[in-house]
Motif scaffolding. Structure first.
Motif, PDB file in Angstrom:
ATOM      1  N   GLY A   1       4.227  -0.940   0.302  1.00 20.17           N
ATOM      2  CA  GLY A   1       4.385  -1.847  -0.835  1.00 20.17           C
ATOM      3  C   GLY A   1       5.453  -1.357  -1.793  1.00 20.17           C
ATOM      4  N   THR A   2       5.461  -0.065  -2.035  1.00 19.98           N
ATOM      5  CA  THR A   2       6.474   0.524  -2.910  1.00 19.98           C
ATOM      6  C   THR A   2       7.867   0.358  -2.308  1.00 19.98           C
ATOM      7  N   TYR A   3       7.981   0.583  -1.023  1.00 19.16           N
ATOM      8  CA  TYR A   3       9.274   0.408  -0.354  1.00 19.16           C
ATOM      9  C   TYR A   3       9.749  -1.038  -0.453  1.00 19.16           C
TER      10      TYR A   3
ATOM     11  N   ARG B   1       0.537   3.671   5.686  1.00 15.38           N
ATOM     12  CA  ARG B   1       0.128   3.683   4.275  1.00 15.38           C
ATOM     13  C   ARG B   1       0.558   2.390   3.601  1.00 15.38           C
ATOM     14  N   ARG B   2      -0.404   1.526   3.285  1.00 13.96           N
ATOM     15  CA  ARG B   2      -0.076   0.241   2.666  1.00 13.96           C
ATOM     16  C   ARG B   2       0.551   0.426   1.291  1.00 13.96           C
ATOM     17  N   ASP B   3       0.058   1.400   0.522  1.00 11.04           N
ATOM     18  CA  ASP B   3       0.617   1.607  -0.810  1.00 11.04           C
ATOM     19  C   ASP B   3       2.078   2.056  -0.739  1.00 11.04           C
ATOM     20  N   LEU B   4       2.391   2.878   0.218  1.00 10.03           N
ATOM     21  CA  LEU B   4       3.755   3.354   0.394  1.00 10.03           C
ATOM     22  C   LEU B   4       4.678   2.219   0.846  1.00 10.03           C
TER      23      LEU B   4
END
Length: 78
Positions: free
Chosen positions: A16-18, A11-14
Motif C-alpha cells: 500500500g505504501t509503495y 506485506r499488504r501495508d508495504l
C-alpha cells in the motif's frame, strides 16, 4: 532480489505504501508534461501559467491557512 520482492508482495501495508508513493510520483510531478499539453491544446503561452500554478496555489494556501491553527484535534493539547 526475488526474495525481497516476495517479502514486499506478502506485506499488504508495504505494498500500500509503495502504491501510494508511485501514485504521488506519477500524478504530482507532471510538470514534464506541461509543454506537451500546451502544444496539444495549441496554446504555447499556457506553459508559463501551468508552471506558475503550483506557486500561486501555495501562496493562496499560505495566506488563507491561518484558521487551521485554531482547529481542535482529539488528543492534542495546545
Amino acid at each position: 532480489m526475488v526474495e525481497g520482492l516476495r517479502y514486499a508482495a506478502s506485506r499488504r501495508d508495504l505494498m500500500g505504501t509503495y502504491l501510494v508513493d508511485i501514485a504521488a510520483m506519477v500524478f504530482a510531478m507532471s510538470t514534464a508534461l506541461y509543454p506537451f499539453l500546451a502544444d496539444q491544446f495549441g496554446t504555447p503561452q499556457a506553459v508559463g501559467l501551468l508552471y506558475s500554478a503550483g506557486a500561486v496555489g501555495s501562496l493562496i494556501a499560505s495566506l488563507t491557512g491561518a484558521w487551521t491553527a485554531r482547529v481542535q484535534r482529539a488528543g492534542h493539547r495546545g
